[in-house]
Write a protein that holds these residues in place. Structure first.
Motif, mmCIF file in Angstrom:
data_model
loop_
_atom_site.group_PDB
_atom_site.id
_atom_site.type_symbol
_atom_site.label_atom_id
_atom_site.label_comp_id
_atom_site.label_asym_id
_atom_site.label_seq_id
_atom_site.Cartn_x
_atom_site.Cartn_y
_atom_site.Cartn_z
ATOM 1 N N VAL A 34 27.802 -25.943 3.298
ATOM 2 C CA VAL A 34 27.059 -26.789 4.237
ATOM 3 C C VAL A 34 26.422 -25.885 5.279
ATOM 4 C CG1 VAL A 34 27.201 -28.677 5.877
ATOM 5 C CG2 VAL A 34 28.679 -28.686 3.857
ATOM 6 N N TYR A 35 25.107 -26.041 5.489
ATOM 7 C CA TYR A 35 24.345 -25.182 6.393
ATOM 8 C C TYR A 35 23.959 -25.956 7.653
ATOM 9 C CZ TYR A 35 23.877 -22.582 2.043
ATOM 10 O OH TYR A 35 24.147 -21.913 0.877
ATOM 11 N N ALA A 44 12.392 -14.749 8.290
ATOM 12 C CA ALA A 44 13.764 -14.415 8.680
ATOM 13 C C ALA A 44 14.429 -15.669 9.227
ATOM 14 C CB ALA A 44 13.768 -13.305 9.738
ATOM 15 N N TYR A 45 15.738 -15.702 9.141
ATOM 16 C CA TYR A 45 16.468 -16.827 9.730
ATOM 17 C C TYR A 45 17.942 -16.477 9.878
ATOM 18 C CZ TYR A 45 18.266 -18.038 5.034
ATOM 19 O OH TYR A 45 18.880 -18.015 3.814
ATOM 20 N N THR A 46 18.604 -17.263 10.718
ATOM 21 C CA THR A 46 20.061 -17.239 10.795
ATOM 22 C C THR A 46 20.550 -18.675 10.669
ATOM 23 O OG1 THR A 46 20.161 -17.496 13.198
ATOM 24 C CG2 THR A 46 20.049 -15.239 12.342
ATOM 25 N N CYS A 47 21.771 -18.824 10.238
ATOM 26 C CA CYS A 47 22.390 -20.149 10.186
ATOM 27 C C CYS A 47 23.901 -19.984 10.104
ATOM 28 C CB CYS A 47 21.882 -20.957 8.984
ATOM 29 S SG CYS A 47 22.349 -20.270 7.386
ATOM 30 N N GLU A 48 24.590 -21.090 10.283
ATOM 31 C CA GLU A 48 26.033 -21.103 10.096
ATOM 32 C C GLU A 48 26.336 -21.821 8.791
ATOM 33 O OE1 GLU A 48 28.274 -22.472 13.428
ATOM 34 O OE2 GLU A 48 27.190 -21.197 14.854
ATOM 35 N N VAL A 49 27.287 -21.266 8.039
ATOM 36 C CA VAL A 49 27.600 -21.787 6.708
ATOM 37 C C VAL A 49 29.100 -22.061 6.616
ATOM 38 C CG1 VAL A 49 27.352 -21.446 4.229
ATOM 39 C CG2 VAL A 49 25.784 -20.295 5.806
ATOM 40 N N TYR A 50 29.411 -23.276 6.224
ATOM 41 C CA TYR A 50 30.800 -23.632 5.900
ATOM 42 C C TYR A 50 30.918 -23.737 4.390
ATOM 43 C CZ TYR A 50 34.796 -26.695 4.927
ATOM 44 O OH TYR A 50 35.952 -27.242 4.409
ATOM 45 N N ILE A 51 31.945 -23.124 3.816
ATOM 46 C CA ILE A 51 32.154 -23.168 2.362
ATOM 47 C C ILE A 51 33.587 -23.604 2.090
ATOM 48 C CG2 ILE A 51 32.130 -21.893 0.195
ATOM 49 C CD1 ILE A 51 30.204 -19.940 1.444
ATOM 50 N N GLY A 67 24.812 -31.085 11.064
ATOM 51 C CA GLY A 67 25.282 -32.099 10.141
ATOM 52 C C GLY A 67 26.513 -31.658 9.402
ATOM 53 N N THR A 68 26.834 -32.412 8.357
ATOM 54 C CA THR A 68 28.037 -32.140 7.588
ATOM 55 C C THR A 68 27.865 -32.719 6.191
ATOM 56 O OG1 THR A 68 30.443 -32.338 7.571
ATOM 57 C CG2 THR A 68 29.213 -34.257 8.311
ATOM 58 N N SER A 69 28.930 -32.682 5.439
ATOM 59 C CA SER A 69 28.935 -33.236 4.090
ATOM 60 C C SER A 69 30.215 -34.026 3.908
ATOM 61 C CB SER A 69 28.862 -32.107 3.052
ATOM 62 O OG SER A 69 29.062 -32.615 1.748
ATOM 63 N N ALA A 70 30.130 -35.064 3.092
ATOM 64 C CA ALA A 70 31.337 -35.792 2.722
ATOM 65 C C ALA A 70 32.159 -34.929 1.766
ATOM 66 C CB ALA A 70 30.980 -37.116 2.055
ATOM 67 N N SER A 105 20.285 -27.817 3.049
ATOM 68 C CA SER A 105 21.301 -28.421 3.907
ATOM 69 C C SER A 105 22.670 -28.347 3.253
ATOM 70 C CB SER A 105 20.953 -29.883 4.207
ATOM 71 O OG SER A 105 20.875 -30.641 3.007
ATOM 72 N N SER A 106 22.713 -28.381 1.922
ATOM 73 C CA SER A 106 23.986 -28.234 1.213
ATOM 74 C C SER A 106 23.710 -27.789 -0.218
ATOM 75 C CB SER A 106 24.779 -29.540 1.212
ATOM 76 O OG SER A 106 24.121 -30.537 0.451
ATOM 77 N N VAL A 107 24.638 -27.020 -0.745
ATOM 78 C CA VAL A 107 24.605 -26.595 -2.146
ATOM 79 C C VAL A 107 26.001 -26.824 -2.715
ATOM 80 C CG1 VAL A 107 24.258 -24.693 -3.766
ATOM 81 C CG2 VAL A 107 22.852 -24.836 -1.705
ATOM 82 N N LYS A 108 26.034 -27.400 -3.909
ATOM 83 C CA LYS A 108 27.329 -27.700 -4.524
ATOM 84 C C LYS A 108 27.327 -27.230 -5.971
ATOM 85 C CE LYS A 108 27.904 -31.696 -6.136
ATOM 86 N NZ LYS A 108 28.032 -33.138 -6.423
#
Length: 817
Positions: free
Chosen positions: A350-351, A135-142, A49-52, A328-331
């Motif tokens: 955004v995760y 445990a986990y992995t993810c991709e994060v866009y900041i 997913g994504t964020s506006a 899913s997102s932190v702002k």
């Protein structure tokens, strides 16, 4: 098998179509056509997913196919759209303000609000939700953005107008001062192991810089009892579902709604006391599982936060599997100001692509962060394809405008022209400020000390000049290592002694080498507990000469290196010719109370007698420390090792060797110490301590400069180091036998004063110090200090407990930055 050309082309075309991606884009608004910033867009039953962006615009790149797309934002009704994607599509979404229904619950007068029952269940389940993912992995866009909203044209003589114009801001000194994007691969393993790899980095206005964005810095977890947010708030903030949350919060039930077949309760959280370290806002709880579905909190200056006036935090969660929900997102959004400056901005993360069953080797987590030199080399085409949160028009303009500025700034012609302007030399200016000649392109720097600040006064030399110059050059751009050489020249106008020294620091592989030689007049206490400037002021205006000095001609060499991880080692060798000195000046501007200066011998204050016979010494000091940490961050410039959560232990051995180059000394000192600063003490602030002990294994031939010295204090102004005393004499309690010292400091970070009206607005931190020293001649000397601190300023009242003249009390002011 042999393919014909047409069949080969058909396969290539088919593969091309299969690998092609299309974009769903549009704008998300409310029923009043107002943009909904940072709404979440996710593909149903996935974590893709994504964020506006801040203007409600979004873009989501997908392979051709049919997708169930979910659009949601905290406080709005979720919308689902089934989209068949075989070309780029524009899909605008209108989200209706969520209507929360009240349950069929009858609340009698004086009865408890239904929110409390829900919160109790959430508190009861807090630990299980905290620990449900091992445990986990993810991709994060900041994306991070900071803007200057207002500023004066000039500030304390500094030309703000010129500086902001060079930064690319408008004529009113407003605009973006920091804009950066990053993509990271983030890994976590219980209890607290993390690894982050920066995949891509983009900083507006620089082609060389790496983003400061870190997924680990923007992570929050309200399933933890307290939130430790570093420099933003010295006091930890209490979660609304902490075990003791009922002591800090009131709750109000707003209502419920249904999303994806789940009942979501909206609850308003209200601090019971406005100035407690608590959040305000709304939390959304899923019934039955009693987990957090989303939150929208804020804190203000009432919570004693630093740097900003208001900070908002919003978090949304997404279901990853039947048992686990993940962010899913932190702002974060903030506004603040200081004096005439006002700032604002946000950070959003955004995760996506969670993996809750990764295979890890624990050794992987020794490296906490990895930033490769390729991560900031991605071009605009890459970002246009990968960026999940579209840029606003303002952000596009900032990137474009500052890209031109960056190219210009990094050119040799521009750097030379900038250096030409800034390198202008003025003898008049040199009298009160240092001169720095810079060659930015070749990374060379020349420094000349200011003349007037180099003039001091002491009773041994009278007025004296101690003037220095230095040169530094970057010799390895990949590891950011510098060669440093310098020289100092001094002259006492009363004792007519000329002094001078040279020094050099040279990186050599994994070693840092040092060399010093010359003739100097130095403090008898090798900790230099009173600065020459402060001593000058006390001498000239109060006729109190605290500083005691001796002369040494010396040559020394040093080497240090990291053995491995948190294990450091260093060696130091010095030959010196040492002489006692006597006062040569009786001058002062004033003489309150008809005081006489004390002699330069701290043990015979009424008459000058040599403290020690002239001697020569050759000594070798070896020191090693270990902080139990093997964690590090990797940058293009090299590794940066991280401090441990455990104390640092140190071992020091000094050997005075007789006969080498005429040396008169013969002694062995073995010392050990253990220390730790800023230990998190929860709501009670931070704790720091230092404990040291040592013994002279032999003292066959030893002189005062070889004694074990301590950081004492006899004046109004004091140091703020953890291993310093408030009231101890600078010189008279040094020892040549054995000692044990201890220091404990508790910073309560406003725990008490924040509860007092008016005082709480000052953001003061309560400080309690306990200092202890015991030697064969000074047994069980103890100090208790209490006071307050604001930023780097500290006001303390100290009292000592011992006997006779060692019992004292005084006010102390400390300054540290």
């Amino acid at each position: 098998m042999k393919f014909t050309v047409p069949f080969t082309l058909l396969i290539i075309i088919s593969l091309s179509a299969f690998s092609q991606s299309f974009t769903i884009s549009g704008k998300i608004t409310d029923e009043h056509n107002k943009a909904i910033p940072f709404a979440s867009i996710y593909i149903k039953n996935t974590t893709k997913g994504t964020s506006a962006n801040s203007e409600g615009e979004y873009g989501l790149q997908l392979k051709p196919g049919t997708y169930d797309v979910q659009y949601k934002a905290v406080g709005y009704q979720q919308q689902n759209r089934k989209i068949e994607l075989n070309k780029n599509q524009s899909v605008n979404i209108v989200l209706q303000t969520e209507t929360y229904q009240l349950s069929d619950v009858v609340v009698k007068a004086g009865g408890e609000d239904p929110a409390y029952a829900i919160i109790r269940k959430a508190i009861k389940k807090r630990k299980s939700h905290l620990n449900e993912v091992d445990a986990y992995t993810c991709e994060v866009y900041i994306k991070g953005l900071q803007k200057l909203l207002a500023a004066p044209k000039k500030f304390l003589g500094f030309d703000v107008q010129k500086a902001t114009r060079e930064m690319g801001l408008d004529s009113n000194r407003r605009g973006i001062v920091y804009l950066s994007e990053s993509e990271s691969k983030y890994s976590f393993m219980k209890p607290d192991k993390v690894h982050e790899e920066l995949i891509s980095s983009k900083v507006s206005g620089s082609n060389q810089a790496f983003s400061y964005n870190r997924a680990s810095d923007i992570q929050v977890n309200f399933y933890e009892n307290i939130q430790n947010w570093g420099g933003l708030s010295l006091r930890p903030l209490v979660s609304p579902i902490a075990d003791n949350a009922m002591f800090y919060y009131n709750y109000k039930y707003i209502g419920f709604t249904t999303e994806n077949g789940e009942t979501v309760d909206k609850i308003k959280v209200i601090p019971k006391r406005g100035y407690d370290a608590c959040f305000q806002g709304y939390i959304y709880i899923l019934e039955n599982s009693w987990r957090i579905y989303g939150l929208d909190f804020f804190i203000t200056k009432k919570q004693n936060i630093n740097f900003v006036d208001t900070l908002k935090v919003s978090e949304q969660f997404i279901q990853v599997n039947q048992q686990a929900w993940m962010p899913s997102s932190v702002k974060f959004e903030f506004t603040g100001g200081l004096l005439s400056f006002k700032v604002g901005g946000y950070f959003i993360s955004v995760y996506k692509d969670y993996d809750l069953n990764p295979k890890f080797d624990k050794k992987e987590f020794k490296e906490v962060m990895r930033v490769t030199k390729e991560s900031n080399k991605k071009d605009s085409a890459y970002w246009a394809n990968e960026r999940p949160v579209p840029l606003t028009e303002e952000e596009k303009t900032d990137y474009t405008k500052k890209a031109v500025l960056a190219k210009k700034r990094e050119s040799k012609q521009y750097l030379d022209s900038l250096d030409k302007v800034n390198n202008k030399f003025s003898l008049l200016n040199l009298t009160y400020q240092s001169y720095r000649h810079v060659n930015r392109y070749d990374h060379e720097y020349y420094n000349l000390d200011a003349i007037f600040p180099s003039i001091r006064f002491n009773t041994v030399q009278g007025f004296n000049l101690n003037y220095g110059a230095s040169f530094s050059k970057q010799i390895d751009s990949t590891t950011n290592k510098y060669l440093v050489v310098g020289a100092k020249a001094g002259y006492g106008f009363s004792n007519h002694k000329l002094t001078g020294s040279i020094y050099a620091g040279v990186p050599a592989g994994s070693y840092n080498l040092g060399f010093n030689a010359g003739s100097e007049i130095v403090d008898l206490n090798n900790h230099t507990p009173v600065s020459p400037l402060i001593n000058s002021v006390y001498s000239l205006f109060e006729r109190q000469n605290y500083e005691k000095l001796y002369q040494k001609q010396y040559v020394s060499v040093s080497a240090s290196k990291r053995i491995t991880g948190g294990w450091m080692a260093s060696g130091y060798a010095e030959w010196a010719d040492r002489k006692s000195l006597a006062n040569s000046s009786n001058y002062s501007f004033f003489n309150p109370g008809n005081r006489d200066y004390t002699s330069n011998n701290p043990f015979t204050p009424t008459f000058d007698s040599p403290l020690f016979a002239d001697n020569q010494s050759f000594k070798v000091t070896l020191r090693t420390t270990y902080d139990f940490s093997d964690k590090y961050e990797t940058y293009p410039t090299g590794r940066r090792y991280l401090p441990s959560k455990y104390p640092t232990i140190g071992l020091t051995y000094t050997k005075g060797i007789k006969g080498v180059l005429g040396s008169d000394v013969d002694y062995d000192l073995l010392a050990a110490d253990i220390s730790k600063s800023n230990i998190n003490a929860g709501v009670f602030g931070q704790t720091s301590f230092f404990v040291g002990a040592g013994k002279f294994l032999n003292n066959n031939s030893i002189f005062y400069p070889d004694y074990k010295q301590f950081t004492g204090n006899q004046i109004l102004f004091s140091g703020t180091g953890i291993n310093s005393f408030l009231l101890l004499n600078y010189y008279t309690y040094s020892t040549y036998t054995k000692y044990i010292e201890g220091h404990l400091e508790q910073n309560f970070s406003g725990f008490f004063l924040n509860k007092i009206p008016l005082l709480r607005k000052l953001k003061l931190q309560e400080i309690v110090d306990i200092n202890y020293l015991s030697t064969p001649t000074l047994k069980n000397y103890t100090e208790l200090g209490v006071g307050v601190q604001y930023l780097g300023f500290r006001l303390m009242y100290g009292k000592s407990f011992n006997s006779g003249s060692n019992t004292n009390s005084a006010i102390r002011i400390g300054v540290s930055f």
